[in-house]
Every structure is written in structure tokens, then in C-alpha cells.
Write an enzyme that holds these catalytic residues in place. Structure first.
Site, PDB file in Angstrom:
ATOM      1  N   GLN A  12      30.470  41.457  40.625  1.00  0.00           N
ATOM      2  CA  GLN A  12      31.074  40.011  40.930  1.00  0.00           C
ATOM      3  C   GLN A  12      30.896  39.811  42.223  1.00  0.00           C
ATOM      4  O   GLN A  12      31.198  38.515  42.599  1.00  0.00           O
ATOM      5  CB  GLN A  12      32.343  39.869  40.158  1.00  0.00           C
ATOM      6  CG  GLN A  12      32.589  40.250  38.937  1.00  0.00           C
ATOM      7  CD  GLN A  12      34.098  40.333  38.512  1.00  0.00           C
ATOM      8  OE1 GLN A  12      34.787  39.343  38.280  1.00  0.00           O
ATOM      9  NE2 GLN A  12      34.643  41.413  38.424  1.00  0.00           N
TER      10      GLN A  12
ATOM     11  N   HIS B 166      27.414  36.809  39.875  1.00  0.00           N
ATOM     12  CA  HIS B 166      28.100  35.868  40.642  1.00  0.00           C
ATOM     13  C   HIS B 166      27.404  35.238  41.807  1.00  0.00           C
ATOM     14  O   HIS B 166      27.567  34.206  42.431  1.00  0.00           O
ATOM     15  CB  HIS B 166      29.409  35.854  41.094  1.00  0.00           C
ATOM     16  CG  HIS B 166      30.445  36.004  39.903  1.00  0.00           C
ATOM     17  ND1 HIS B 166      31.740  36.651  39.927  1.00  0.00           N
ATOM     18  CD2 HIS B 166      30.333  35.739  38.522  1.00  0.00           C
ATOM     19  CE1 HIS B 166      32.277  36.405  38.836  1.00  0.00           C
ATOM     20  NE2 HIS B 166      31.431  35.762  37.914  1.00  0.00           N
TER      21      HIS B 166
ATOM     22  N   THR C 190      38.696  45.230  40.303  1.00  0.00           N
ATOM     23  CA  THR C 190      38.733  43.623  39.738  1.00  0.00           C
ATOM     24  C   THR C 190      39.721  43.305  39.039  1.00  0.00           C
ATOM     25  O   THR C 190      40.282  44.142  38.353  1.00  0.00           O
ATOM     26  CB  THR C 190      37.421  43.265  38.813  1.00  0.00           C
ATOM     27  OG1 THR C 190      37.548  42.022  38.450  1.00  0.00           O
ATOM     28  CG2 THR C 190      37.076  44.516  37.693  1.00  0.00           C
TER      29      THR C 190
ATOM     30  N   LEU D  37      43.488  49.256  42.482  1.00  0.00           N
ATOM     31  CA  LEU D  37      44.654  49.700  43.348  1.00  0.00           C
ATOM     32  C   LEU D  37      45.892  49.782  42.704  1.00  0.00           C
ATOM     33  O   LEU D  37      46.890  50.524  43.089  1.00  0.00           O
ATOM     34  CB  LEU D  37      44.655  48.564  44.561  1.00  0.00           C
ATOM     35  CG  LEU D  37      45.702  49.012  45.776  1.00  0.00           C
ATOM     36  CD1 LEU D  37      45.228  50.129  46.332  1.00  0.00           C
ATOM     37  CD2 LEU D  37      45.530  47.691  46.637  1.00  0.00           C
TER      38      LEU D  37
ATOM     39  N   ALA E 110      40.025  52.117  46.350  1.00  0.00           N
ATOM     40  CA  ALA E 110      38.645  52.442  45.863  1.00  0.00           C
ATOM     41  C   ALA E 110      38.058  53.611  46.816  1.00  0.00           C
ATOM     42  O   ALA E 110      37.189  54.569  46.219  1.00  0.00           O
ATOM     43  CB  ALA E 110      37.650  51.163  45.868  1.00  0.00           C
TER      44      ALA E 110
HETATM   45  P1  OAD Z   1      40.291  39.729  42.534  1.00  0.00           P
HETATM   46  O1  OAD Z   1      40.875  39.067  44.189  1.00  0.00           O
HETATM   47  O2  OAD Z   1      40.842  38.824  41.594  1.00  0.00           O
HETATM   48  O3  OAD Z   1      40.989  41.061  42.500  1.00  0.00           O
HETATM   49  C1  OAD Z   1      40.693  42.045  43.316  1.00  0.00           C
HETATM   50  C2  OAD Z   1      41.354  43.415  42.594  1.00  0.00           C
HETATM   51  O4  OAD Z   1      41.084  44.527  43.535  1.00  0.00           O
HETATM   52  C3  OAD Z   1      42.794  43.395  42.293  1.00  0.00           C
HETATM   53  O5  OAD Z   1      43.144  43.674  41.210  1.00  0.00           O
HETATM   54  C4  OAD Z   1      43.258  44.427  43.471  1.00  0.00           C
HETATM   55  O6  OAD Z   1      44.601  44.928  42.725  1.00  0.00           O
HETATM   56  C5  OAD Z   1      42.245  45.244  43.470  1.00  0.00           C
HETATM   57  N1  OAD Z   1      42.156  45.720  44.827  1.00  0.00           N
HETATM   58  C6  OAD Z   1      42.525  45.307  46.138  1.00  0.00           C
HETATM   59  N2  OAD Z   1      42.214  46.246  47.036  1.00  0.00           N
HETATM   60  C7  OAD Z   1      41.683  47.369  46.594  1.00  0.00           C
HETATM   61  C8  OAD Z   1      41.214  48.778  47.176  1.00  0.00           C
HETATM   62  N3  OAD Z   1      41.194  49.084  48.284  1.00  0.00           N
HETATM   63  N4  OAD Z   1      40.680  49.640  46.205  1.00  0.00           N
HETATM   64  C9  OAD Z   1      40.765  49.057  44.827  1.00  0.00           C
HETATM   65  N5  OAD Z   1      41.125  47.989  44.290  1.00  0.00           N
HETATM   66  C10 OAD Z   1      41.760  47.031  45.239  1.00  0.00           C
HETATM   67  O7  OAD Z   1      38.897  39.846  42.624  1.00  0.00           O
HETATM   68  P2  OAD Z   1      37.854  39.761  41.412  1.00  0.00           P
HETATM   69  O8  OAD Z   1      38.274  40.282  40.411  1.00  0.00           O
HETATM   70  O9  OAD Z   1      36.477  40.332  41.993  1.00  0.00           O
HETATM   71  O10 OAD Z   1      34.457  34.544  41.171  1.00  0.00           O
HETATM   72  O11 OAD Z   1      37.602  38.313  41.502  1.00  0.00           O
HETATM   73  C11 OAD Z   1      36.687  37.825  40.293  1.00  0.00           C
HETATM   74  C12 OAD Z   1      35.983  36.608  40.488  1.00  0.00           C
HETATM   75  O12 OAD Z   1      36.782  35.845  40.866  1.00  0.00           O
HETATM   76  C13 OAD Z   1      35.035  36.703  41.945  1.00  0.00           C
HETATM   77  O13 OAD Z   1      34.105  37.406  41.650  1.00  0.00           O
HETATM   78  C14 OAD Z   1      34.942  35.054  41.991  1.00  0.00           C
HETATM   79  C15 OAD Z   1      36.492  34.773  42.256  1.00  0.00           C
HETATM   80  O14 OAD Z   1      36.765  33.502  41.720  1.00  0.00           O
HETATM   81  C16 OAD Z   1      33.483  33.643  41.611  1.00  0.00           C
HETATM   82  O15 OAD Z   1      33.388  33.326  42.894  1.00  0.00           O
HETATM   83  C17 OAD Z   1      32.683  32.906  40.438  1.00  0.00           C
END
Ligand code: OAD
Length: 232
Positions: A91, A109, A176, A202, A219
Site C-alpha cells: 500500500q 496505491h 498495516t 508493532l 518490522a
Molecule cells: P497506518 O498508518 O494506518 O498503519 C500503520 C501500521 O503500522 C499501524 O498498525 C502501526 O501500529 C504499524 N507500525 C508502526 N510502526 C511500525 C513498525 N516500526 N513496525 C511494524 N509496524 C509498525 O498505515 P497503512 O495501514 O499502511 O492509503 O494505511 C493504509 C492506507 O491508508 C495507506 O496506503 C493510505 C492511507 O490512507 C491511501 O493513500 C489510498
């Protein structure tokens, strides 16, 4: 290769967090100090194209300063060594999977480093700014926009993603939140189609309960451990 042959991996902002790229749903629901609807919708682009261009121009410049982290490196190693099918559906709009060396990457995306001409539909590699409305390299129209999927738009290459999910025997979600569909639904699709499902994140995510297993941690730590395990 143990018990698995075909793997689909879904990655999100968490995989790039330790490279210094902000996740979307961290502090207070703001995204780099903007409301998502002010910068990441087609309506926002019509309303205030300069604001949207300025925002994506900054992000495009910023990601070029970042480096892949051990999670990207481990997934690239898996891609290089895995002889079964593998698809890394990301994504993320950064290019850190590719810069780590991964090849089997699908950007559902879109990509910061491409511009999309809405006149001739061509996608061109793009590293600089769009705010001054440069001409399309092919048709010369000054109608380039960031090649990223905004809210309300259809993610890319869904047919290929579902085909991979149908033949996957392992589905792994990394970094994610499970907040944005259709990606958030892949775990249930994969499970219904018979795949084992694993989450590496995380913290527990909105989708955690759908996975057979969740492993929690950064990660850069949990992904290399899992890759070593699956390649053993
Ligand atoms: P989010 O910001 O919603 O989620 C990020 C996830 O990564 C969360 O569950 C955190 O706990 C986790 N996280 C943070 N730091 C981490 C680390 N060091 N190691 C492992 N995990 C970690 O981001 P996405 O799920 O990618 O869409 O968001 C999905 C979509 O929403 C994006 O692609 C974007 C956004 O709106 C569009 O732009 C269409």
C-alpha cells in the site's frame, strides 16, 4: 521450502516507519499536519491543486532521502530466494521495497515517483516537482497529477492481487493497521480461500482477530526473523 509454496505479502506504512517515513494513523489522525481529505481526494485536487501538488512534491522529495531498513532488506532476500510464487502487494507509495532489491512488488496505491497524465493516460517516471505544471513528456498537456490512489479512487491491479490470493497458501500482513479497504479485507479473502494467515505488526491492529497468528514488534526485528524461518 517447508509447508508453503505460494506467498502473498501485504505491506503498509509500518514497514517504512523505521526508515523515517510517517505512518498515516499516528498522532491524532493527522497526516503530516494535513487532514487526509484536504490533500488525498480528487475533490481536494479540484478545489486546491496547488496545495495538493505542494504536499506530494514534498513527499516525493522526502522519500528520495530515505533508505530501506532491515524489513525491506529481508523481504528482498525472500524475493530473491523463494522459488515458489511470491507477490509483495504494498500500500506504500515509496520505492523502498524496490531499492532494497525486491522485484515482485505491486503498488496497489500507486507510486510517488510516477506522474500520471490525465489527458493521454500515460504514467511517466517522475522525481521532481509538479506544482509548476510541467508538460507531459508524451502529449505535452499540462495535466500531470501524482500517480497515487486517492480516497474514493479504485486501487490498482486488483485482478492480479485476487488471482495471487487464490493460489496463496500463506498470506502475511506487515505493518498495516487494517483500516483501509480493500486491502484490509485480504486476510479474510485469503483465509476463506484456504491460506494460513500471519500478521507482523508493532501492535495489535483492527484486523488482528482475523489472522491465525499475530507477532508483535518493530518490522526491522520481526520481519527478518520470520524470513529466516520461512527460508529455513
Ligand atoms: P497506518 O498508518 O494506518 O498503519 C500503520 C501500521 O503500522 C499501524 O498498525 C502501526 O501500529 C504499524 N507500525 C508502526 N510502526 C511500525 C513498525 N516500526 N513496525 C511494524 N509496524 C509498525 O498505515 P497503512 O495501514 O499502511 O492509503 O494505511 C493504509 C492506507 O491508508 C495507506 O496506503 C493510505 C492511507 O490512507 C491511501 O493513500 C489510498
Amino acid at each position: 521450502m517447508g509447508k508453503y509454496r505460494n506467498i502473498v505479502i501485504l505491506t503498509g506504512a509500518g514497514v517504512s516507519a523505521e526508515s523515517g517515513i510517517d505512518t498515516f494513523r499516528s498522532a491524532g489522525g493527522l497526516w503530516e499536519n494535513h487532514r487526509v481529505e484536504d490533500v488525498a481526494t480528487p475533490q481536494a485536487f479540484v478545489r486546491d491543486p496547488d496545495l495538493v501538488h505542494r504536499f506530494y512534491d514534498m513527499r516525493r522529495a522526502a522519500i528520495q532521502e530515505k533508505l530501506p531498513n532491515p524489513a525491506h532488506d529481508a523481504l528482498a532476500e525472500l524475493d530473491a530466494r523463494w522459488t515458489g510464487d511470491l507477490l509483495i502487494v504494498t500500500q506504500n507509495v515509496d520505492d523502498l521495497h524496490e531499492r532494497a532489491g525486491a522485484r515482485r512488488v505491486l503498488h496497489m496505491h500507486g507510486e510517488h515517483l510516477k506522474a500520471w497524465c490525465t489527458s493521454c493516460d500515460l504514467r511517466s517516471p517522475w522525481r521532481t516537482t509538479l506544482i509548476e505544471r510541467p508538460p507531459c513528456p508524451v502529449c505535452q498537456a499540462r495535466t500531470l497529477r501524482p500517480d497515487v490512489v486517492w480516497f474514493g479512487e479504485m486501487p490498482y491491479r486488483m485482478g492480479e492481487i485476487y488471482a495471487a490470493l487464490r493460489s496463496a497458501d500463506l498470506f502475511v500482513s506487515i505493518g498495516t493497521s487494517g483500516a483501509v479497504y480493500p486491502a484490509a479485507g485480504f486476510v479474510r479473502d485469503a483465509r476463506e480461500l484456504g491460506a494460513q494467515t500471519l500478521e507482523l505488526n508493532l501492535e495489535r491492529s483492527q484486523g488482528s482477530r482475523w489472522f491465525h497468528e499475530s507477532r508483535l514488534g518493530p518490522a526491522s526485528e520481526v520481519v527478518p526473523v520470520w524470513v529466516e524461518e520461512v527460508l529455513a
